[in-house]
Design a protein around this motif. Structure first.
Motif, PDB file in Angstrom:
ATOM      1  N   LEU A 193       0.795  -1.233   0.000  1.00 43.23           N
ATOM      2  CA  LEU A 193       0.000   0.000   0.000  1.00 43.23           C
ATOM      3  C   LEU A 193       0.825   1.281   0.000  1.00 43.23           C
ATOM      4  O   LEU A 193       0.254   2.372   0.005  1.00 43.23           O
ATOM      5  N   HIS A 194       2.145   1.161   0.003  1.00 39.35           N
ATOM      6  CA  HIS A 194       2.980   2.366   0.086  1.00 39.35           C
ATOM      7  C   HIS A 194       2.677   3.337  -1.050  1.00 39.35           C
ATOM      8  O   HIS A 194       2.506   4.550  -0.831  1.00 39.35           O
ATOM      9  N   ARG A 200      -1.515  11.065  -2.650  1.00 34.39           N
ATOM     10  CA  ARG A 200      -2.006  12.436  -2.497  1.00 34.39           C
ATOM     11  C   ARG A 200      -1.028  13.323  -1.730  1.00 34.39           C
ATOM     12  O   ARG A 200      -1.376  14.412  -1.298  1.00 34.39           O
ATOM     13  N   GLY A 201       0.213  12.850  -1.608  1.00 39.63           N
ATOM     14  CA  GLY A 201       1.238  13.689  -1.010  1.00 39.63           C
ATOM     15  C   GLY A 201       1.362  13.616   0.493  1.00 39.63           C
ATOM     16  O   GLY A 201       1.929  14.524   1.123  1.00 39.63           O
ATOM     17  N   TRP A 202       0.841  12.566   1.116  1.00 42.88           N
ATOM     18  CA  TRP A 202       0.969  12.409   2.567  1.00 42.88           C
ATOM     19  C   TRP A 202       2.433  12.222   2.941  1.00 42.88           C
ATOM     20  O   TRP A 202       3.079  11.273   2.505  1.00 42.88           O
ATOM     21  N   LEU A 203       2.961  13.121   3.760  1.00 38.31           N
ATOM     22  CA  LEU A 203       4.371  13.089   4.126  1.00 38.31           C
ATOM     23  C   LEU A 203       4.701  11.929   5.074  1.00 38.31           C
ATOM     24  O   LEU A 203       5.870  11.556   5.212  1.00 38.31           O
ATOM     25  N   GLY A 204       3.689  11.374   5.694  1.00 40.18           N
ATOM     26  CA  GLY A 204       3.927  10.262   6.615  1.00 40.18           C
ATOM     27  C   GLY A 204       3.837   8.891   5.965  1.00 40.18           C
ATOM     28  O   GLY A 204       3.935   7.874   6.668  1.00 40.18           O
ATOM     29  N   ALA A 205       3.680   8.830   4.648  1.00 42.64           N
ATOM     30  CA  ALA A 205       3.478   7.544   3.975  1.00 42.64           C
ATOM     31  C   ALA A 205       4.679   6.620   4.145  1.00 42.64           C
ATOM     32  O   ALA A 205       4.518   5.416   4.384  1.00 42.64           O
ATOM     33  N   GLY A 248     -12.130   0.177  12.136  1.00 42.23           N
ATOM     34  CA  GLY A 248     -13.543   0.363  12.410  1.00 42.23           C
ATOM     35  C   GLY A 248     -14.337   0.977  11.289  1.00 42.23           C
ATOM     36  O   GLY A 248     -15.566   1.010  11.350  1.00 42.23           O
ATOM     37  N   ALA A 249     -13.666   1.491  10.271  1.00 44.61           N
ATOM     38  CA  ALA A 249     -14.371   2.141   9.167  1.00 44.61           C
ATOM     39  C   ALA A 249     -13.415   2.268   7.990  1.00 44.61           C
ATOM     40  O   ALA A 249     -12.208   2.047   8.110  1.00 44.61           O
ATOM     41  N   LEU A 250     -13.973   2.650   6.844  1.00 49.45           N
ATOM     42  CA  LEU A 250     -13.172   2.885   5.647  1.00 49.45           C
ATOM     43  C   LEU A 250     -13.133   4.371   5.336  1.00 49.45           C
ATOM     44  O   LEU A 250     -14.075   5.113   5.647  1.00 49.45           O
ATOM     45  N   ALA A 251     -12.053   4.805   4.725  1.00 49.45           N
ATOM     46  CA  ALA A 251     -11.915   6.200   4.308  1.00 49.45           C
ATOM     47  C   ALA A 251     -12.443   6.376   2.886  1.00 49.45           C
ATOM     48  O   ALA A 251     -12.480   5.430   2.096  1.00 49.45           O
ATOM     49  N   ASP A 252     -12.810   7.603   2.546  1.00 49.73           N
ATOM     50  CA  ASP A 252     -13.223   7.910   1.182  1.00 49.73           C
ATOM     51  C   ASP A 252     -12.019   8.137   0.278  1.00 49.73           C
ATOM     52  O   ASP A 252     -12.114   7.948  -0.939  1.00 49.73           O
ATOM     53  N   GLU A 253     -10.901   8.550   0.877  1.00 54.37           N
ATOM     54  CA  GLU A 253      -9.671   8.757   0.110  1.00 54.37           C
ATOM     55  C   GLU A 253      -8.479   8.595   1.035  1.00 54.37           C
ATOM     56  O   GLU A 253      -8.605   8.614   2.261  1.00 54.37           O
ATOM     57  N   VAL A 254      -7.306   8.424   0.436  1.00 54.16           N
ATOM     58  CA  VAL A 254      -6.097   8.250   1.237  1.00 54.16           C
ATOM     59  C   VAL A 254      -5.676   9.593   1.824  1.00 54.16           C
ATOM     60  O   VAL A 254      -6.126  10.660   1.372  1.00 54.16           O
ATOM     61  N   PRO A 255      -4.820   9.588   2.862  1.00 54.67           N
ATOM     62  CA  PRO A 255      -4.412  10.852   3.492  1.00 54.67           C
ATOM     63  C   PRO A 255      -3.744  11.808   2.500  1.00 54.67           C
ATOM     64  O   PRO A 255      -3.027  11.388   1.587  1.00 54.67           O
ATOM     65  N   GLY A 256      -3.994  13.101   2.717  1.00 54.15           N
ATOM     66  CA  GLY A 256      -3.396  14.129   1.885  1.00 54.15           C
ATOM     67  C   GLY A 256      -2.198  14.787   2.566  1.00 54.15           C
ATOM     68  O   GLY A 256      -1.787  14.373   3.660  1.00 54.15           O
ATOM     69  N   PRO A 257      -1.626  15.814   1.973  1.00 55.78           N
ATOM     70  CA  PRO A 257      -0.415  16.446   2.515  1.00 55.78           C
ATOM     71  C   PRO A 257      -0.617  17.101   3.876  1.00 55.78           C
ATOM     72  O   PRO A 257       0.346  17.271   4.625  1.00 55.78           O
ATOM     73  N   ASP A 258      -1.850  17.443   4.226  1.00 54.14           N
ATOM     74  CA  ASP A 258      -2.101  18.101   5.505  1.00 54.14           C
ATOM     75  C   ASP A 258      -2.443  17.127   6.625  1.00 54.14           C
ATOM     76  O   ASP A 258      -2.683  17.550   7.757  1.00 54.14           O
TER      77      ASP A 258
END
Length: 318
Positions: A193-194, A200-205, A248-258
């Motif tokens: 999943l990396h 979407r630019g998540w810095l913690g990926a 416990g739930a699903l997200a609508d999108e992967v984390p973004g830069p913020d």
């Protein structure tokens, strides 16, 4: 390509069908009772002949293209032992298993492939069902092979044990060998999943992927009769939490830069769940988020289906 033909019943979102296609089998008919699953199949393979109907209502005489196929495959709803309770669903699941086996009388495929729970292979509580299957198939000239596979051994980043029955006509049966693992090292959740986590630019990926070093626990699609989608029961959620995933739930999108992922857990998307089930990125799922996830969670991982298809093909070709 082998040019072998098959019928797939309880096809769902097409995981087993897709795997068999990758192994060189061509479906002549796919049957499922859920409209959204049939929509998924048509969305990805418009040329496939997909019929929405209950397996108990399927009459091969009305579909002559099913006769003399090489393989009948069935990724059936998971059977549960009567020890879990005398639920109507328990009896329904066993009736579907019996109906799939009885189709061999009219279709007469050279091989039958059934994928289900690991306990079906040897657990004492399923002995009556195994006896029924043996009696129905052996007098038709089939010889049975029961075994358990783990999807993680075939490149699927998930600990998913599957009970498998492969029955072949006697002339082919002695040549059949269950598939061997295709990889030496399991694929971790972080590795799988990396790319999508960083999309979407998540810095913690990178940091998240580095700590998600194990395979995923078994994805659970859940019942159509309960609430929204989640990744499974309490024990499963605890395993996800150790990888900093909120089960416990699903997200609508992967984390973004913020997104600040330093102190909380992230949620997976249904597209990421599909990757953990071994579906290719281009495979699309119809319906809303919960319906998409349930199709994914109930599916058989395509890489396992491909390995099984190659094993059956090798016996039929010999």
């Amino acid at each position: 390509m082998s040019g072998f033909l098959f019928v797939d019943v309880c096809a769902g979102a097409g995981g087993l069908t897709l795997g068999l296609e990758q192994a060189g089998f061509d479906p002549v008919l796919l049957v499922d009772n859920k409209a959204v699953a049939c929509e998924t199949l048509r969305l990805n393979r418009p040329a496939w002949d997909v019929r929405q109907m209950d397996l108990l209502d399927f009459v091969p005489d009305e579909h002559p293209q099913t006769y003399d196929v090489d393989l009948l495959s069935a990724g059936l709803p998971r059977v549960k032992s009567s020890a879990t309770g005398a639920r109507a669903e328990t009896k329904e699941e066993q009736r579907l298993m019996e109906a799939a086996v009885l189709l061999t009388h009219s279709i007469q495929p050279r091989a039958l492939l059934v994928e289900n729970v690991p306990g079906l292979v040897s657990a004492p509580e399923f002995e009556p069902l195994r006896s029924f299957i043996h009696e129905e198939l052996e007098h038709l000239g089939y010889r049975l092979h029961w075994f358990v596979l783990n999807a993680a051994d075939f490149g699927v980043p998930q600990d998913r044990r599957q009970g498998v029955l492969v029955a072949l006509k006697e002339r082919y049966s002695r040549l059949f060998r269950p598939p061997l693992p295709t990889i030496e090292e399991h694929v971790s959740v972080g590795k799988a999943l990396h790319h999508s986590m960083a999309a979407r630019g998540w810095l913690g990926a990178d940091a998240w992927a580095d700590q998600a070093v194990g395979v995923a626990p078994t994805l659970v699609g859940g019942s159509d009769n309960r609430g929204g989608a989640d990744l499974g029961p309490t024990g499963t959620k605890k395993a996800w939490a150790r990888m900093r995933v909120n089960g416990g739930a699903l997200a609508d999108e992967v984390p973004g830069p913020d997104h600040d992922g330093s102190s909380d857990m992230i949620k997976l998307t249904d597209s990421q769940a599909a990757l953990l089930q071994g579906f290719p990125r281009e495979w699309q799922f119809a319906g809303r988020k919960t319906a998409r996830y349930r199709q994914i969670g109930h599916a058989s991982p395509p890489p396992v289906g491909a390995a099984l298809g190659r094993a059956v093909s090798a016996a039929l070709n010999a």
